[in-house]
Scaffold this active site. Structure first.
Site, mmCIF file in Angstrom:
data_model
loop_
_atom_site.group_PDB
_atom_site.id
_atom_site.type_symbol
_atom_site.label_atom_id
_atom_site.label_comp_id
_atom_site.label_asym_id
_atom_site.label_seq_id
_atom_site.Cartn_x
_atom_site.Cartn_y
_atom_site.Cartn_z
ATOM 1 N N ASP A 6 0.856 -1.165 -0.261
ATOM 2 C CA ASP A 6 -0.026 -0.059 -0.041
ATOM 3 C C ASP A 6 0.944 1.152 -0.134
ATOM 4 O O ASP A 6 1.792 1.361 0.646
ATOM 5 C CB ASP A 6 -0.984 0.102 1.249
ATOM 6 C CG ASP A 6 -1.984 1.077 1.052
ATOM 7 O OD1 ASP A 6 -3.180 0.682 0.923
ATOM 8 O OD2 ASP A 6 -1.785 2.243 1.175
ATOM 9 N N SER A 9 -7.339 8.352 -8.050
ATOM 10 C CA SER A 9 -7.138 8.968 -9.258
ATOM 11 C C SER A 9 -8.680 9.627 -9.779
ATOM 12 O O SER A 9 -8.540 10.261 -10.880
ATOM 13 C CB SER A 9 -7.124 7.898 -10.328
ATOM 14 O OG SER A 9 -8.257 7.044 -10.510
ATOM 15 N N TYR A 39 -6.241 12.271 2.453
ATOM 16 C CA TYR A 39 -5.835 10.914 1.882
ATOM 17 C C TYR A 39 -5.023 10.857 0.422
ATOM 18 O O TYR A 39 -4.434 10.278 0.128
ATOM 19 C CB TYR A 39 -7.136 10.069 1.821
ATOM 20 C CG TYR A 39 -6.914 8.832 1.228
ATOM 21 C CD1 TYR A 39 -6.561 7.692 1.898
ATOM 22 C CD2 TYR A 39 -7.511 8.564 -0.161
ATOM 23 C CE1 TYR A 39 -6.404 6.432 1.172
ATOM 24 C CE2 TYR A 39 -7.254 7.295 -0.709
ATOM 25 C CZ TYR A 39 -7.019 6.281 0.017
ATOM 26 O OH TYR A 39 -6.680 5.275 -0.810
ATOM 27 N N THR A 95 0.124 13.679 -14.493
ATOM 28 C CA THR A 95 -1.193 13.965 -15.293
ATOM 29 C C THR A 95 -1.137 15.493 -15.778
ATOM 30 O O THR A 95 -0.380 16.499 -15.276
ATOM 31 C CB THR A 95 -2.166 13.891 -14.099
ATOM 32 O OG1 THR A 95 -3.372 14.432 -14.549
ATOM 33 C CG2 THR A 95 -1.595 14.552 -12.696
ATOM 34 N N GLU A 138 -3.504 17.198 -15.324
ATOM 35 C CA GLU A 138 -4.292 18.104 -14.290
ATOM 36 C C GLU A 138 -3.099 18.921 -13.437
ATOM 37 O O GLU A 138 -3.553 19.897 -12.970
ATOM 38 C CB GLU A 138 -4.889 17.157 -13.038
ATOM 39 C CG GLU A 138 -6.220 16.603 -13.360
ATOM 40 C CD GLU A 138 -7.231 17.562 -13.605
ATOM 41 O OE1 GLU A 138 -7.347 18.350 -12.687
ATOM 42 O OE2 GLU A 138 -7.714 18.032 -14.858
ATOM 43 N N TYR A 190 -6.109 16.458 -5.816
ATOM 44 C CA TYR A 190 -5.578 15.363 -6.899
ATOM 45 C C TYR A 190 -4.150 15.863 -7.272
ATOM 46 O O TYR A 190 -3.290 15.386 -7.455
ATOM 47 C CB TYR A 190 -6.483 15.163 -7.820
ATOM 48 C CG TYR A 190 -5.899 14.141 -8.907
ATOM 49 C CD1 TYR A 190 -5.762 12.797 -8.616
ATOM 50 C CD2 TYR A 190 -5.371 14.740 -10.009
ATOM 51 C CE1 TYR A 190 -5.072 12.106 -9.442
ATOM 52 C CE2 TYR A 190 -4.918 13.717 -10.863
ATOM 53 C CZ TYR A 190 -4.862 12.697 -10.709
ATOM 54 O OH TYR A 190 -4.450 11.827 -11.808
ATOM 55 N N LYS A 213 -0.243 15.066 -6.836
ATOM 56 C CA LYS A 213 0.707 14.637 -8.135
ATOM 57 C C LYS A 213 1.818 15.670 -8.216
ATOM 58 O O LYS A 213 2.993 15.258 -8.915
ATOM 59 C CB LYS A 213 -0.054 14.661 -9.281
ATOM 60 C CG LYS A 213 -1.057 13.508 -9.387
ATOM 61 C CD LYS A 213 -0.333 12.313 -9.756
ATOM 62 C CE LYS A 213 -1.574 11.262 -9.815
ATOM 63 N NZ LYS A 213 -0.697 9.737 -10.257
ATOM 64 N N HIS A 242 -7.226 9.600 -20.628
ATOM 65 C CA HIS A 242 -7.149 8.408 -21.778
ATOM 66 C C HIS A 242 -8.135 7.265 -21.044
ATOM 67 O O HIS A 242 -8.036 7.202 -20.016
ATOM 68 C CB HIS A 242 -5.636 7.969 -21.719
ATOM 69 C CG HIS A 242 -5.028 7.750 -20.561
ATOM 70 N ND1 HIS A 242 -4.333 8.606 -19.778
ATOM 71 C CD2 HIS A 242 -4.691 6.710 -19.826
ATOM 72 C CE1 HIS A 242 -3.732 8.268 -18.596
ATOM 73 N NE2 HIS A 242 -3.871 6.994 -18.772
ATOM 74 N N ARG A 258 -12.590 1.982 -18.352
ATOM 75 C CA ARG A 258 -12.574 2.969 -17.517
ATOM 76 C C ARG A 258 -13.766 3.023 -16.353
ATOM 77 O O ARG A 258 -14.745 2.332 -16.703
ATOM 78 C CB ARG A 258 -12.891 4.297 -18.458
ATOM 79 C CG ARG A 258 -12.897 5.577 -17.999
ATOM 80 C CD ARG A 258 -11.768 5.820 -17.268
ATOM 81 N NE ARG A 258 -11.233 7.291 -17.395
ATOM 82 C CZ ARG A 258 -10.331 7.915 -16.699
ATOM 83 N NH1 ARG A 258 -9.825 7.206 -15.602
ATOM 84 N NH2 ARG A 258 -9.806 9.058 -16.916
HETATM 85 O O1 F7E Z 1 -13.910 14.595 -15.747
HETATM 86 C C1 F7E Z 1 -16.444 17.046 -16.472
HETATM 87 C C2 F7E Z 1 -15.430 17.217 -15.089
HETATM 88 O O2 F7E Z 1 -13.640 12.994 -13.899
HETATM 89 C C3 F7E Z 1 -13.629 15.031 -16.968
HETATM 90 C C4 F7E Z 1 -8.503 11.239 -14.284
HETATM 91 O O3 F7E Z 1 -7.997 10.038 -14.987
HETATM 92 O O4 F7E Z 1 -7.968 12.617 -16.238
HETATM 93 C C5 F7E Z 1 -8.981 12.095 -15.380
HETATM 94 O O5 F7E Z 1 -9.446 13.189 -14.527
HETATM 95 C C6 F7E Z 1 -14.368 16.596 -16.984
HETATM 96 C C7 F7E Z 1 -14.103 17.401 -15.789
HETATM 97 O O6 F7E Z 1 -11.721 13.155 -15.434
HETATM 98 C C8 F7E Z 1 -19.326 15.201 -15.059
HETATM 99 O O7 F7E Z 1 -15.721 18.510 -14.171
HETATM 100 C C9 F7E Z 1 -19.136 17.096 -16.033
HETATM 101 O O8 F7E Z 1 -13.968 18.641 -16.380
HETATM 102 O O9 F7E Z 1 -14.059 12.172 -16.384
HETATM 103 P P1 F7E Z 1 -13.230 13.101 -15.245
HETATM 104 P P2 F7E Z 1 -10.501 14.202 -15.100
HETATM 105 O O10 F7E Z 1 -11.108 14.929 -13.986
HETATM 106 O O11 F7E Z 1 -10.106 15.027 -16.181
HETATM 107 C C10 F7E Z 1 -6.800 13.250 -15.609
HETATM 108 C C11 F7E Z 1 -5.733 13.482 -16.621
HETATM 109 C C12 F7E Z 1 -6.360 12.286 -14.476
HETATM 110 O O12 F7E Z 1 -5.180 12.559 -14.193
HETATM 111 C C13 F7E Z 1 -7.306 11.705 -13.546
HETATM 112 O O13 F7E Z 1 -6.551 10.861 -12.782
HETATM 113 O O14 F7E Z 1 -15.867 16.085 -16.910
HETATM 114 N N1 F7E Z 1 -17.811 16.440 -15.920
HETATM 115 N N2 F7E Z 1 -19.948 16.329 -15.710
HETATM 116 C C14 F7E Z 1 -18.090 15.258 -15.000
HETATM 117 N N3 F7E Z 1 -16.962 14.554 -14.408
HETATM 118 C C15 F7E Z 1 -17.452 13.512 -13.807
HETATM 119 N N4 F7E Z 1 -16.696 12.821 -13.289
HETATM 120 N N5 F7E Z 1 -18.666 13.146 -13.784
HETATM 121 C C16 F7E Z 1 -19.761 14.000 -14.071
HETATM 122 O O15 F7E Z 1 -21.124 13.808 -13.925
#
Ligand code: F7E
Length: 364
Positions: free
Chosen positions: A86, A112, A123, A153, A155, A176, A180, A206, A211
């Protein structure tokens, strides 16, 4: 003089090769050993497949969970050696590294989900940041010749202007990304100050059929299919305006591997170079499923409406908005193209088609 050193260098290399050959021949160990932390996730699945195909012996670190978290890996279970460990337990990391003596480590373990990191900041930073410091220390002390890949990332860029590349500033917008960033800097430190072959892959989003359901692409795909099959009445999302550079995980794990095969360790951005909004991703998914939608209203009142019958397909809830948002991520992976010969091969449309086909397969 130069010739003398060249000959000595050649002899040493040849001897090293022969010694490795002999040790391999007598131990019966012909393969490179890779240790993957976070092996049970999406990237763990694709990376395991890739490394097994390349003839690696694959070791996976997993947490002690009550339920079986290895569901993606089912077809490959016989080929993987699992070790309990862990990121928050340094002694376990030291033991796993000492036992496995890997040639390469891929650190994919993380909390993630960016959205969840706002609810669990401590955490998340512990696992994503300080956990990586612990892992690097274990590698340095127990297997210093091992090559180390850190899952960085996009991010990290936060709202730095797009397109983002290795020279763009890091402006984290979430716990997050804060975690990172700790990891990113630790990798640089171990590489520069302690000579570890350690690299950061700065990967843009990706996706794949593997997913998790809480990420927006899979949520849209599975939600739209549930609507089509009458198992759900509406798909509820957050910020439709966020733009992401979405590629396919199968391409990105190849880039991770390439980063560890170079003469000199260096950090690389991996991205498709093409970005689109969540709104457009929704439209594309619904179109492939043969139920096109149009949008009406603004902000949190916006709705996606079925063209066919005017019923509401998509609505918005503030519950899915983040306290702070990364608005536009679009990567420039030209350095990876130049040095690694890497570029994203699978288009967003093909990614969507594959995710839909896989999700439909689950609900035949
Ligand atoms: O959100 C918007 C949300 O949670 C993408 C991880 O792999 O990629 C991933 O992070 C976008 C954001 O991915 C919803 O606000 C709208 O702008 O699919 P996601 P993420 O946050 O981009 C990066 C590169 C990483 O490193 C991370 O580990 O979509 N969004 N409506 C939503 N997002 C979610 N989850 N749910 C919704 O209902």
């Amino acid at each position: 003089m130069i010739l003398y050193f060249a000959v000595v260098h050649w002899c040493v290399n040849t001897l090293e090769y022969k010694l490795r050959f002999l040790s391999v021949a007598f131990s019966g160990e012909w393969m490179k050993k890779a240790l993957i932390t976070g092996i049970t996730g999406q990237d763990g699945f694709y990376l395991t497949k890739l490394l097994l195909d390349k003839g690696y012996s694959v070791h996976g670190m997993r947490q002690a969970l009550a339920h079986d978290d290895r569901v993606h890996l089912q077809d490959m279970l016989g080929d993987i050696s699992f070790h309990y460990g862990d990121m928050s337990d340094e002694a376990s990391l030291q033991r796993v590294i000492a036992d496995v003596q890997p040639d390469e480590i891929y650190n994919l373990a993380a909390q993630s989900h960016v959205g969840i990191s706002f609810s669990m900041p401590e955490y998340t930073k512990n696992v994503n940041g300080h956990g990586v410091e612990k892992l690097l220390r274990a590698v340095y002390e127990r297997a210093p010749k091992c090559r180390f890949y850190q899952a960085g990332t996009s991010e990290l860029f936060g709202n730095a202007p797009a397109p983002q590349n290795e020279n763009s500033p890091f402006t984290p917008e979430s716990p997050y990304a804060e975690g990172k960033l700790i990891a990113h800097n630790a990798v640089l430190n171990y590489r520069k100050a302690k000579g570890l072959y350690a690299v950061n892959g700065i990967l843009f989003n990706h996706e794949s059929p593997k997913r998790g359901d809480d990420f927006v692409t899979q949520k849209i795909v599975k939600g739209a299919i549930a609507l089509k099959q009458g198992r759900q009445t509406c798909l509820t999302l957050g910020n439709l305006d966020a733009q992401r550079d979405w590629g396919h995980a199968a391409d990105y794990v190849e880039g991770m591997w390439l980063m560890l095969q170079q003469d000199t360790p260096r950090d690389y951005v991996l991205a498709s170079g093409v970005s689109c909004s969540v709104r457009l991703f929704v439209e594309d998914v619904f179109a492939v499923l043969g139920m096109p939608i149009k949008w009406q209203g603004n902000g949190q009142e916006e709705q996606g409406i079925f063209l066919e019958n005017g019923a509401v397909a998509v609505n918005i809830s503030s519950a899915f908005y983040r306290p702070s948002e990364v608005h536009v991520l679009q990567g420039d992976a030209s350095l990876a193209k130049r040095d690694l010969g890497w570029s994203a091969q699978i288009s967003r449309q093909n990614l969507i088609n594959e995710m839909i086909a896989a999700a439909l397969g689950e609900h035949q």
